[in-house]
Design a protein around this motif. Sequence first.
Motif, PDB file in Angstrom:
ATOM      1  N   ALA A  21       1.117  -1.543   0.179  1.00  0.00           N
ATOM      2  CA  ALA A  21      -0.293   0.157   0.206  1.00  0.00           C
ATOM      3  C   ALA A  21       1.279   1.278  -0.124  1.00  0.00           C
ATOM      4  O   ALA A  21       0.932   2.059  -0.554  1.00  0.00           O
ATOM      5  N   ALA A  22       1.743   0.946   0.518  1.00  0.00           N
ATOM      6  CA  ALA A  22       2.647   2.861   0.843  1.00  0.00           C
ATOM      7  C   ALA A  22       3.842   2.559  -0.316  1.00  0.00           C
ATOM      8  O   ALA A  22       3.865   3.920  -0.936  1.00  0.00           O
ATOM      9  N   GLN A  25       1.035   4.327  -2.694  1.00  0.00           N
ATOM     10  CA  GLN A  25       0.879   5.763  -2.371  1.00  0.00           C
ATOM     11  C   GLN A  25       2.378   6.194  -3.630  1.00  0.00           C
ATOM     12  O   GLN A  25       1.628   6.804  -3.858  1.00  0.00           O
ATOM     13  N   TYR A  28       1.536   6.493  -7.157  1.00  0.00           N
ATOM     14  CA  TYR A  28       0.981   7.274  -7.683  1.00  0.00           C
ATOM     15  C   TYR A  28       1.794   8.768  -7.181  1.00  0.00           C
ATOM     16  O   TYR A  28       1.767  10.134  -8.538  1.00  0.00           O
ATOM     17  N   ALA A  29       2.659   9.283  -6.662  1.00  0.00           N
ATOM     18  CA  ALA A  29       2.587  10.446  -6.250  1.00  0.00           C
ATOM     19  C   ALA A  29       3.863  10.590  -7.004  1.00  0.00           C
ATOM     20  O   ALA A  29       4.305  11.948  -7.455  1.00  0.00           O
ATOM     21  N   THR A  56       4.447  11.941   1.224  1.00  0.00           N
ATOM     22  CA  THR A  56       3.460  11.151   1.558  1.00  0.00           C
ATOM     23  C   THR A  56       2.964  10.404   2.703  1.00  0.00           C
ATOM     24  O   THR A  56       3.702  10.519   3.866  1.00  0.00           O
ATOM     25  N   GLU A  57       2.174   9.320   3.021  1.00  0.00           N
ATOM     26  CA  GLU A  57       1.619   9.517   4.441  1.00  0.00           C
ATOM     27  C   GLU A  57       3.270   8.598   4.866  1.00  0.00           C
ATOM     28  O   GLU A  57       3.240   8.308   5.962  1.00  0.00           O
ATOM     29  N   HIS A  58       3.959   7.766   4.205  1.00  0.00           N
ATOM     30  CA  HIS A  58       5.179   6.467   4.735  1.00  0.00           C
ATOM     31  C   HIS A  58       6.103   6.867   3.993  1.00  0.00           C
ATOM     32  O   HIS A  58       7.269   6.295   3.973  1.00  0.00           O
TER      33      HIS A  58
END
Length: 81
Positions: A21-22, A25, A28-29, A56-58
């Motif tokens: 998932a990380a 993400q 995509y970024a 990103t978040e991670h």
Amino acid sequence: MTFRLKYGADTEAVHDAMPPAASAQLSYALAAACDDPLGATEPYGEDDGIVRTLTTEHAIAVLLVGHQTKVITVLQLNYTG
């Protein structure tokens, strides 16, 4: 115009080791940064339009934007969990 993305072996290994998932993400970024390097990133220190930060978040990535060569190089990548 779309930019190409370039990794070194070290930064690619960090991306490959991230949980799915990380990693998705971040992918995509990075794709967004290839379409709009200045709009999808933040300045790294003084805003010279060349060295940029992608968060990103991670993950946090430091990018080198080659405006003439149309290449974005991932200089550093940290997985923040």
